[in-house]
Design an enzyme around this catalytic site. Sequence first.
Site, PDB file in Angstrom:
ATOM      1  N   ASN A  42       6.771 -60.953 -50.377  1.00  0.00           N
ATOM      2  CA  ASN A  42       7.118 -59.576 -50.724  1.00  0.00           C
ATOM      3  C   ASN A  42       7.481 -58.801 -49.460  1.00  0.00           C
ATOM      4  OD1 ASN A  42       4.301 -59.740 -50.124  1.00  0.00           O
ATOM      5  ND2 ASN A  42       3.914 -57.784 -51.115  1.00  0.00           N
ATOM      6  N   ILE A  43       8.392 -57.867 -49.627  1.00  0.00           N
ATOM      7  CA  ILE A  43       8.859 -57.017 -48.530  1.00  0.00           C
ATOM      8  C   ILE A  43       8.729 -55.582 -49.014  1.00  0.00           C
ATOM      9  CG2 ILE A  43      10.795 -56.450 -47.021  1.00  0.00           C
ATOM     10  CD1 ILE A  43      11.926 -59.272 -47.693  1.00  0.00           C
ATOM     11  N   GLU A  44       7.719 -54.876 -48.498  1.00  0.00           N
ATOM     12  CA  GLU A  44       7.464 -53.518 -48.964  1.00  0.00           C
ATOM     13  C   GLU A  44       8.265 -52.492 -48.179  1.00  0.00           C
ATOM     14  OE1 GLU A  44       3.237 -53.092 -48.775  1.00  0.00           O
ATOM     15  OE2 GLU A  44       2.965 -54.097 -50.684  1.00  0.00           O
ATOM     16  N   CYS A  53       9.926 -58.104 -54.467  1.00  0.00           N
ATOM     17  CA  CYS A  53       8.846 -59.022 -54.802  1.00  0.00           C
ATOM     18  C   CYS A  53       9.123 -60.401 -54.180  1.00  0.00           C
ATOM     19  CB  CYS A  53       8.742 -59.196 -56.314  1.00  0.00           C
ATOM     20  SG  CYS A  53       8.323 -57.703 -57.217  1.00  0.00           S
ATOM     21  N   GLU A  55       8.933 -63.288 -55.582  1.00  0.00           N
ATOM     22  CA  GLU A  55       9.697 -64.156 -56.476  1.00  0.00           C
ATOM     23  C   GLU A  55      11.195 -63.903 -56.351  1.00  0.00           C
ATOM     24  OE1 GLU A  55       7.122 -62.146 -57.086  1.00  0.00           O
ATOM     25  OE2 GLU A  55       6.185 -62.626 -59.024  1.00  0.00           O
ATOM     26  N   CYS A  86       6.123 -59.800 -62.019  1.00  0.00           N
ATOM     27  CA  CYS A  86       6.295 -58.518 -62.704  1.00  0.00           C
ATOM     28  C   CYS A  86       7.446 -58.637 -63.715  1.00  0.00           C
ATOM     29  CB  CYS A  86       6.570 -57.405 -61.694  1.00  0.00           C
ATOM     30  SG  CYS A  86       8.248 -57.387 -61.036  1.00  0.00           S
ATOM     31  N   CYS A  89      10.960 -59.308 -62.205  1.00  0.00           N
ATOM     32  CA  CYS A  89      11.125 -60.694 -61.760  1.00  0.00           C
ATOM     33  C   CYS A  89      11.260 -61.638 -62.952  1.00  0.00           C
ATOM     34  CB  CYS A  89       9.949 -61.116 -60.883  1.00  0.00           C
ATOM     35  SG  CYS A  89       9.974 -60.356 -59.249  1.00  0.00           S
TER      36      CYS A  89
HETATM   37 ZN   LIG Z   1       8.353 -58.811 -59.259  1.00  0.00          ZN
END
Ligand SMILES: [Zn+2]
Length: 130
Positions: A42-44, A53, A55, A86, A89
Site C-alpha cells: 500500500n502507498i498512502e 492499496c 492489491e 477492499c 480492489c
Molecule cells: Zn483495496
Amino acid sequence: MTDQALIAQAAAMRDRAYAPYPRYRVGAALLGSNGKLYGGCNIESAAYPATLCAERTALACAVADGCTSFEKLAVIASGEALCTPCGVCRQLLYEFAPALQVLCCRGDGSYESLGLHQLLPLGFGGSSMD
Ligand SMILES: [Zn+2]
C-alpha cells in the site's frame, strides 16, 4: 507455487508499504498465469483518497508488464483480523480474473482461501454489458 510461498512474498511486500498515517501496512503477491509473481504494497497519501492499496499496486505492476491473467493472490496486513481486499480492489481484480483464488491472511500468516466470486458475488464485468 504453494500458498505458503505466495504468502511469504506478500509478507515481504508488506515491509515495503508506505504507510505513515494510519500505519496500516499491507502486502500483496499476485501470481500471473504466465508464472510470474507480482508484488504490491500500500502507498498512502496525506490526501487519503489518493492512497493505493497493495492489491491494486500489484495488479498495476502486472498489467504494465503485459500480464492480464491471474491464478492466485495473497494479501496480508498485521494483527489478528483477516485481511481482505477492499471493494474497489475486488472490482478491479474481477475485471481481469473473475475466478481468482484469494488467500486472505492474518498477520501471523494463517489464512482463508476464498474465491473472488465469494468476495464479490454477482460481480459486474464486461459480459454484464452484453
Ligand atoms: Zn483495496
